[in-house]
Design an enzyme around this catalytic site. Structure first.
Site, PDB file in Angstrom:
ATOM      1  N   LYS A  19       0.822  -1.220   0.000  1.00  0.00           N
ATOM      2  CA  LYS A  19       0.000   0.000   0.000  1.00  0.00           C
ATOM      3  C   LYS A  19       0.852   1.266   0.000  1.00  0.00           C
ATOM      4  O   LYS A  19       0.411   2.297  -0.533  1.00  0.00           O
ATOM      5  CB  LYS A  19      -0.954  -0.019   1.198  1.00  0.00           C
ATOM      6  CG  LYS A  19      -1.814  -1.289   1.306  1.00  0.00           C
ATOM      7  CD  LYS A  19      -2.623  -1.566   0.052  1.00  0.00           C
ATOM      8  CE  LYS A  19      -3.225  -2.963   0.050  1.00  0.00           C
ATOM      9  NZ  LYS A  19      -3.793  -3.342  -1.250  1.00  0.00           N
TER      10      LYS A  19
ATOM     11  N   GLY B 229      -8.369  -3.769   2.956  1.00  0.00           N
ATOM     12  CA  GLY B 229      -9.654  -4.263   3.433  1.00  0.00           C
ATOM     13  C   GLY B 229      -9.921  -3.968   4.892  1.00  0.00           C
ATOM     14  O   GLY B 229     -10.866  -4.492   5.459  1.00  0.00           O
TER      15      GLY B 229
ATOM     16  N   HIS C 137     -17.014   5.716   0.706  1.00  0.00           N
ATOM     17  CA  HIS C 137     -16.120   4.846  -0.050  1.00  0.00           C
ATOM     18  C   HIS C 137     -16.625   4.840  -1.492  1.00  0.00           C
ATOM     19  O   HIS C 137     -17.718   4.344  -1.761  1.00  0.00           O
ATOM     20  CB  HIS C 137     -16.130   3.434   0.548  1.00  0.00           C
ATOM     21  CG  HIS C 137     -15.415   2.407  -0.281  1.00  0.00           C
ATOM     22  ND1 HIS C 137     -14.507   1.527   0.256  1.00  0.00           N
ATOM     23  CD2 HIS C 137     -15.457   2.120  -1.603  1.00  0.00           C
ATOM     24  CE1 HIS C 137     -14.029   0.747  -0.712  1.00  0.00           C
ATOM     25  NE2 HIS C 137     -14.605   1.083  -1.848  1.00  0.00           N
TER      26      HIS C 137
ATOM     27  N   ASN D  20      -7.255  -2.532  -5.988  1.00  0.00           N
ATOM     28  CA  ASN D  20      -7.537  -3.967  -5.977  1.00  0.00           C
ATOM     29  C   ASN D  20      -7.270  -4.513  -7.368  1.00  0.00           C
ATOM     30  O   ASN D  20      -7.840  -4.025  -8.343  1.00  0.00           O
ATOM     31  CB  ASN D  20      -8.986  -4.225  -5.582  1.00  0.00           C
ATOM     32  CG  ASN D  20      -9.309  -3.647  -4.217  1.00  0.00           C
ATOM     33  OD1 ASN D  20      -8.483  -3.706  -3.310  1.00  0.00           O
ATOM     34  ND2 ASN D  20     -10.470  -3.065  -4.076  1.00  0.00           N
TER      35      ASN D  20
ATOM     36  N   ARG E  69      -8.090  -7.239  -8.969  1.00  0.00           N
ATOM     37  CA  ARG E  69      -8.940  -8.399  -9.252  1.00  0.00           C
ATOM     38  C   ARG E  69     -10.310  -7.924  -9.745  1.00  0.00           C
ATOM     39  O   ARG E  69     -10.617  -6.735  -9.680  1.00  0.00           O
ATOM     40  CB  ARG E  69      -9.167  -9.173  -7.947  1.00  0.00           C
ATOM     41  CG  ARG E  69      -9.837  -8.289  -6.896  1.00  0.00           C
ATOM     42  CD  ARG E  69     -10.311  -9.031  -5.664  1.00  0.00           C
ATOM     43  NE  ARG E  69     -11.147  -8.192  -4.835  1.00  0.00           N
ATOM     44  CZ  ARG E  69     -10.715  -7.362  -3.901  1.00  0.00           C
ATOM     45  NH1 ARG E  69      -9.427  -7.242  -3.646  1.00  0.00           N
ATOM     46  NH2 ARG E  69     -11.565  -6.616  -3.208  1.00  0.00           N
TER      47      ARG E  69
ATOM     48  N   VAL F 123     -16.493  -8.371  -6.175  1.00  0.00           N
ATOM     49  CA  VAL F 123     -17.828  -8.920  -5.938  1.00  0.00           C
ATOM     50  C   VAL F 123     -18.895  -8.032  -6.596  1.00  0.00           C
ATOM     51  O   VAL F 123     -19.829  -8.524  -7.226  1.00  0.00           O
ATOM     52  CB  VAL F 123     -18.103  -9.023  -4.417  1.00  0.00           C
ATOM     53  CG1 VAL F 123     -19.525  -9.494  -4.153  1.00  0.00           C
ATOM     54  CG2 VAL F 123     -17.092  -9.928  -3.740  1.00  0.00           C
TER      55      VAL F 123
ATOM     56  N   ARG G  76     -25.636  -7.768  -1.172  1.00  0.00           N
ATOM     57  CA  ARG G  76     -24.910  -9.027  -0.965  1.00  0.00           C
ATOM     58  C   ARG G  76     -25.636  -9.825   0.097  1.00  0.00           C
ATOM     59  O   ARG G  76     -25.657  -9.447   1.281  1.00  0.00           O
ATOM     60  CB  ARG G  76     -23.503  -8.752  -0.439  1.00  0.00           C
ATOM     61  CG  ARG G  76     -22.603  -8.073  -1.408  1.00  0.00           C
ATOM     62  CD  ARG G  76     -21.198  -8.148  -0.848  1.00  0.00           C
ATOM     63  NE  ARG G  76     -20.289  -7.319  -1.610  1.00  0.00           N
ATOM     64  CZ  ARG G  76     -18.978  -7.294  -1.421  1.00  0.00           C
ATOM     65  NH1 ARG G  76     -18.446  -8.056  -0.464  1.00  0.00           N
ATOM     66  NH2 ARG G  76     -18.202  -6.531  -2.149  1.00  0.00           N
TER      67      ARG G  76
END
Ligand code: MV4
Length: 493
Positions: free
Chosen positions: A121, A169, A213, A295, A297, A300, A343
């Site tokens: 980071k 996270g 966020h 991130n 990736r 979700v 979610r």
């Protein structure tokens, strides 16, 4: 483009709803896919629907989904020439990406050096600073000594947050409001980082109280094209688990958004990014945004961006990994309408979100116009105890935010899952909340909502107005600032 297939065969090195999502993208592309599964996931929907499936080990993640040699072997023995890591597990593991490269399997994600760099980071901050992306005031890199930390904190201004360079996270963060607290928390943060990540390095940042966020979806190819496909507001979280996400971000001025997307693309370019990725930002009360982390990736919450941009992110991840140029007109991906995702997890909100496992007795998925469900559930499915509790995602689209909210209310009302406790009732409460409907969201929202709800029901039961507030994570922290933030962060473990 030629008719040559993108890949011979794709190994899906994941489970649950994302394994199914990747399988569907492979189907849409006409690509054969192999699902790698653990002994606990033999009866999973992805395994049932796959062209082929290969067992990679026992239920324990260390011996299956986090076992890089087992996964590489599975790819090789099944003749796969590409590997999709999904999210979680080894999705951001530079070592897996590196081994893939060495054995001639395309890792569907960025290059190992990029994963490694963004995984640190403090390094990520350096890349973004050089690219002109706004950062919170903080240290240039790692803080080596308590003396350096105290000096830096005086320059930055209190409250400051201590973060692990290997973190992310939200794990292992500490908030200090003054020199004495910093002196006490600095060694704790280091020790925690060392034990959690095997790397005790930390850095400092100015601490923002209950920010929003907001994150930006990036898609980049191997030919220098970088697209910023819009932002998502993911402020509705509980203990760093996102509960509701939406795109575009509500109450977000056009000019700020344009600047955010432009700078996020610039940052991704500076990082030599390829594939799908996300830059996370914090947004303060005045509407200023600050880079937090990247991130590397698929996330979700990617479907809400798909819903408003019209871009199939997983399909494009696979295409760019095969070397295809991004044949997407940036102007055509301007957000159309509004999307929201809930979610749904196998947690009991009435029991402080205790996870529970068991057999799904009944499952009736919602549907109709504007509703998408990404879930691996079926009636009779036994939710295994070894993995995270995500049961699936309800994603809705509407021409505007009120229509999307109305459709989410409809979709959640239609959803039937019996046999296990789940979060649909909690989500219905969140979506119906007047503050949510106003788009008045921030990272303290869920904790405040729970306080209202909890105090209300306790007041009813006890015949009094207020009950004791429940301490929560940094998210809950701090009406009135850092002092509460520090104790809440400490209490969060
Ligand atoms: C922060 C912050 C306030 N100030 N950094 C949490 C997750 C990790 N990615 C960073 N996080 C935060 N970093 C500064 N300088 C508050 C949080 C934070 C948070 C951020 C996003 C969404 C939810 C959150 C909940 C609590 C704390």
């Amino acid at each position: 483009m030629s008719d040559r297939p993108l890949f011979r065969k794709v190994l899906i090195a994941n489970r649950g709803e994302i394994a199914l999502r990747v399988l569907r993208a492979c189907r849409d592309l006409g690509l054969p896919a192999v699902v790698a599964y653990s002994e606990a996931d033999r009866d999973s929907l992805a395994v049932r629907l796959a062209d082929e499936a290969v067992c990679i080990g026992p239920a324990a993640v260390a011996r299956s989904y986090n076992n890089a040699p087992a996964i590489i072997s599975a790819a090789l023995v099944t003749g796969c020439d590409a590997l999709h890591p999904g999210y979680g597990f080894l999705a951001e593991n530079a070592y897996l990406a590196d081994i893939c490269q060495q054995v001639g399997v395309a890792f569907i994600g960025p290059r190992p050096e990029v994963i490694e760099r963004m995984g640190n980071k403090a390094e990520a901050r350096k890349v973004m600073r050089e690219a002109g992306v706004p950062l919170l005031p903080g240290t240039e890199g790692v803080v080596q000594t308590l003396g350096d930390a105290r000096q830096a904190a005086r320059r930055i201004g209190y409250p400051v947050i201590i973060k692990a360079v290997a973190g992310g996270g939200g794990r292992g963060m500490r908030v200090a409001t003054n020199d004495a607290e910093l002196t006490r928390l600095y060694p704790l943060a280091q020790a925690e980082a060392e034990s959690a990540f095997g790397n005790g390095e930390v850095y400092l940042e100015r601490y923002l109280d209950r920010p929003r966020h907001v994150e930006v979806q990036i898609l980049a190819d191997h030919h220098g094209h970088v697209l910023a496909l819009g932002e998502r507001d993911c402020s509705l979280q509980r203990r760093h688990q996102k509960l509701v996400e939406e795109a575009p971000a509500p109450n977000f001025p056009r000019k700020t958004r344009d600047a955010l997307l432009r700078l996020a693309a610039k940052g991704a370019k500076a990082a030599h990014y390829t594939g799908a990725g996300t830059l996370e930002f914090l947004l303060d009360r005045e509407g200023h945004f600050f880079f937090m982390e990247m991130n590397t990736r698929i996330q979700v919450e990617h479907p809400i961006t798909e819903a408003v941009s019209g871009v199939d992110l997983v399909v494009w991840q696979i295409k760019v990994a095969a070397g295809h140029p991004l044949a997407i007109d940036g102007r055509a991906t301007e957000p159309h309408g509004h999307a929201i995702e809930c979610r749904i997890t196998a947690e009991d909100a009435a029991q402080d979100f205790a996870p529970n496992v068991g057999v799904v007795e009944t499952y009736v998925a919602p549907g109709g116009p504007g509703v998408r469900v990404d879930s691996h559930l079926y009636a009779g499915y036994a939710v295994p105890p070894h993995y995270d509790s995500l049961l699936g995602k309800v994603i809705v689209w509407g021409k505007d935010r009120p229509e999307a909210i109305a459709r989410m209310e409809r979709a959640l009302a239609e959803t039937v899952i019996t046999g296990i406790a789940h979060t649909v009732p909690f989500h219905r409460g969140l979506i119906a909340d007047p503050a949510f409907k106003r788009g008045d969201v921030h990272t303290g929202f869920v904790a405040e909502f729970q306080d209202r709800y909890h105090n209300h029901s306790l007041a009813e039961r006890n015949g009094r107005e207020r009950a004791e507030p429940v301490p929560d994570t940094v998210a809950a922290a701090a009406p009135g600032g850092g002092a509460d933030g520090a104790s809440a962060a400490e209490g969060s473990r």
